[in-house]
Scaffold this motif. Structure first.
Motif, PDB file in Angstrom:
ATOM      1  N   SER A  18     -63.888  43.389   5.548  1.00 12.55           N
ATOM      2  CA  SER A  18     -62.955  44.245   6.284  1.00 12.55           C
ATOM      3  C   SER A  18     -61.728  44.483   5.417  1.00 12.55           C
ATOM      4  O   SER A  18     -61.445  43.723   4.494  1.00 12.55           O
ATOM      5  CB  SER A  18     -62.540  43.581   7.603  1.00 12.55           C
ATOM      6  N   MET A  19     -61.030  45.556   5.740  1.00 12.35           N
ATOM      7  CA  MET A  19     -59.862  45.899   4.944  1.00 12.35           C
ATOM      8  C   MET A  19     -58.971  46.856   5.719  1.00 12.35           C
ATOM      9  O   MET A  19     -59.461  47.630   6.550  1.00 12.35           O
ATOM     10  CB  MET A  19     -60.285  46.568   3.650  1.00 12.35           C
ATOM     11  N   THR A  20     -57.680  46.821   5.416  1.00 13.32           N
ATOM     12  CA  THR A  20     -56.730  47.770   5.990  1.00 13.32           C
ATOM     13  C   THR A  20     -56.105  48.601   4.886  1.00 13.32           C
ATOM     14  O   THR A  20     -55.563  48.053   3.924  1.00 13.32           O
ATOM     15  CB  THR A  20     -55.622  47.043   6.773  1.00 13.32           C
ATOM     16  N   LEU A  21     -56.205  49.914   5.025  1.00 15.84           N
ATOM     17  CA  LEU A  21     -55.527  50.847   4.127  1.00 15.84           C
ATOM     18  C   LEU A  21     -54.182  51.188   4.767  1.00 15.84           C
ATOM     19  O   LEU A  21     -54.113  51.566   5.938  1.00 15.84           O
ATOM     20  CB  LEU A  21     -56.348  52.128   3.943  1.00 15.84           C
ATOM     21  N   GLN A  22     -53.133  51.049   3.963  1.00 23.09           N
ATOM     22  CA  GLN A  22     -51.792  51.264   4.496  1.00 23.09           C
ATOM     23  C   GLN A  22     -51.312  52.689   4.239  1.00 23.09           C
ATOM     24  O   GLN A  22     -51.611  53.282   3.200  1.00 23.09           O
ATOM     25  CB  GLN A  22     -50.799  50.278   3.871  1.00 23.09           C
ATOM     26  N   ASP A  73     -45.531  54.053  10.236  1.00 22.69           N
ATOM     27  CA  ASP A  73     -46.751  53.455   9.703  1.00 22.69           C
ATOM     28  C   ASP A  73     -47.998  53.852  10.489  1.00 22.69           C
ATOM     29  O   ASP A  73     -47.985  53.896  11.729  1.00 22.69           O
ATOM     30  CB  ASP A  73     -46.619  51.929   9.705  1.00 22.69           C
ATOM     31  N   PHE A  74     -49.073  54.082   9.740  1.00 24.73           N
ATOM     32  CA  PHE A  74     -50.334  54.468  10.375  1.00 24.73           C
ATOM     33  C   PHE A  74     -51.480  53.856   9.573  1.00 24.73           C
ATOM     34  O   PHE A  74     -52.130  54.523   8.766  1.00 24.73           O
ATOM     35  CB  PHE A  74     -50.446  55.990  10.422  1.00 24.73           C
ATOM     36  N   PRO A  75     -51.776  52.565   9.764  1.00 21.92           N
ATOM     37  CA  PRO A  75     -52.819  51.915   8.979  1.00 21.92           C
ATOM     38  C   PRO A  75     -54.226  52.270   9.458  1.00 21.92           C
ATOM     39  O   PRO A  75     -54.449  52.504  10.657  1.00 21.92           O
ATOM     40  CB  PRO A  75     -52.529  50.429   9.204  1.00 21.92           C
ATOM     41  N   LEU A  76     -55.145  52.278   8.509  1.00 25.30           N
ATOM     42  CA  LEU A  76     -56.558  52.547   8.798  1.00 25.30           C
ATOM     43  C   LEU A  76     -57.353  51.285   8.483  1.00 25.30           C
ATOM     44  O   LEU A  76     -57.292  50.773   7.365  1.00 25.30           O
ATOM     45  CB  LEU A  76     -57.068  53.706   7.921  1.00 25.30           C
ATOM     46  N   ARG A  77     -58.119  50.822   9.459  1.00 30.74           N
ATOM     47  CA  ARG A  77     -58.883  49.574   9.290  1.00 30.74           C
ATOM     48  C   ARG A  77     -60.368  49.857   9.205  1.00 30.74           C
ATOM     49  O   ARG A  77     -60.926  50.571  10.055  1.00 30.74           O
ATOM     50  CB  ARG A  77     -58.593  48.621  10.443  1.00 30.74           C
ATOM     51  N   LEU A  78     -60.993  49.292   8.175  1.00 29.02           N
ATOM     52  CA  LEU A  78     -62.445  49.288   8.080  1.00 29.02           C
ATOM     53  C   LEU A  78     -62.910  47.934   8.617  1.00 29.02           C
ATOM     54  O   LEU A  78     -62.534  46.893   8.079  1.00 29.02           O
ATOM     55  CB  LEU A  78     -62.912  49.452   6.629  1.00 29.02           C
ATOM     56  N   LEU A  79     -63.708  47.960   9.643  1.00 24.54           N
ATOM     57  CA  LEU A  79     -64.063  46.727  10.336  1.00 24.54           C
ATOM     58  C   LEU A  79     -65.106  45.919   9.584  1.00 24.54           C
ATOM     59  O   LEU A  79     -65.004  44.706   9.452  1.00 24.54           O
ATOM     60  CB  LEU A  79     -64.559  47.060  11.735  1.00 24.54           C
TER      61      LEU A  79
END
Lengths: 114, 113
Positions: A18-22, A73-79
């Motif tokens: 998983s990862m969060t793009l900021q 802020d608007f982070p995008l998370r890949l689960l």
């Protein structure tokens, strides 16, 4: 005035991670969105937000989550990353929720899923 | 579903030649925007057209919106090496008044000095 700032610029993940793009903007824009860009397919809308606390799905939302706790802020998370999510991801913003406004893009995050 | 196609996918020209990219939507659009993306860069807004048949110029660039508001074109006169990049058209997702955009497939312009 930095505009739209995305981090990281590059990332390599393994399948299942998983990862969060900021994404952050310093222009006090209400509207923010995430696109992915794949060769020959233009940019496709993943998720968008018309203001803090409000998010909605775009064309290709599956496998991604977003939240908007602040205007900036608007982070995008890949689960659970999959190879099909290898792409270049762009965050964009525009001043307010009024329609038909030019979008300001960040420099992008180049993501590879092995 | 809604589609926005651009032709050609790729164009290689000699510096000084003209260039045109065409954008065709499967649905009527309330407006159309054009963006330029330099290699390795991000899309940058160029212009927006709103009215049927509208023509706008920016120096050597001429933008047109079709009468039926389903197609558009970008024409560059006397290309320069600084024109290199991918040109995208974008319309509102669903065709109406919204900030959600559907992008065309893009035209990559290469300019040989």
């Amino acid at each position: 005035n930095a505009g739209v700032t995305q981090t990281p610029k590059f990332q390599v993940l393994k399948t299942g991670q998983s990862m969060t793009l900021q994404c952050a903007q310093d222009m006090n824009h209400e509207y923010m969105s995430w696109y992915r860009q794949d060769p020959g397919m233009g940019l496709r809308l993943i998720h968008y937000s018309v203001g803090a606390g409000i998010t909605d799905q775009g064309e290709v939302p599956n496998g991604y989550n977003v939240s908007r706790s602040t205007t900036e802020d608007f982070p995008l998370r890949l689960l659970s990353a999959a190879p099909s999510q290898t792409s270049v991801y762009f965050c964009a913003s525009s001043p307010n929720r009024e329609s038909n406004q030019p979008q300001h893009f960040g420099d992008g995050t180049r993501l590879s899923i092995l | 579903g809604q589609q926005v196609m651009q032709i050609p996918q790729y164009q290689h020209v000699q510096e000084g030649e003209d260039f045109t990219t065409y954008c065709n939507s499967s649905t009527t659009l309330s407006n159309i925007q054009w963006y330029k993306q330099r290699p390795g860069g991000h899309p940058v807004f160029l212009i927006q057209l709103v009215k049927s048949g509208e023509v706008k110029k920016q120096k050597r660039l001429t933008f047109q919106f079709g009468e039926a508001k389903k197609n558009s074109s970008l024409h560059i006169t006397a290309t320069q090496t600084t024109d290199v990049g991918t040109y995208f058209c974008a319309g509102p997702l669903g065709g109406g008044a919204t900030n959600k955009l559907i992008f065309g497939t893009g035209t990559l312009l290469a300019v040989q000095p």
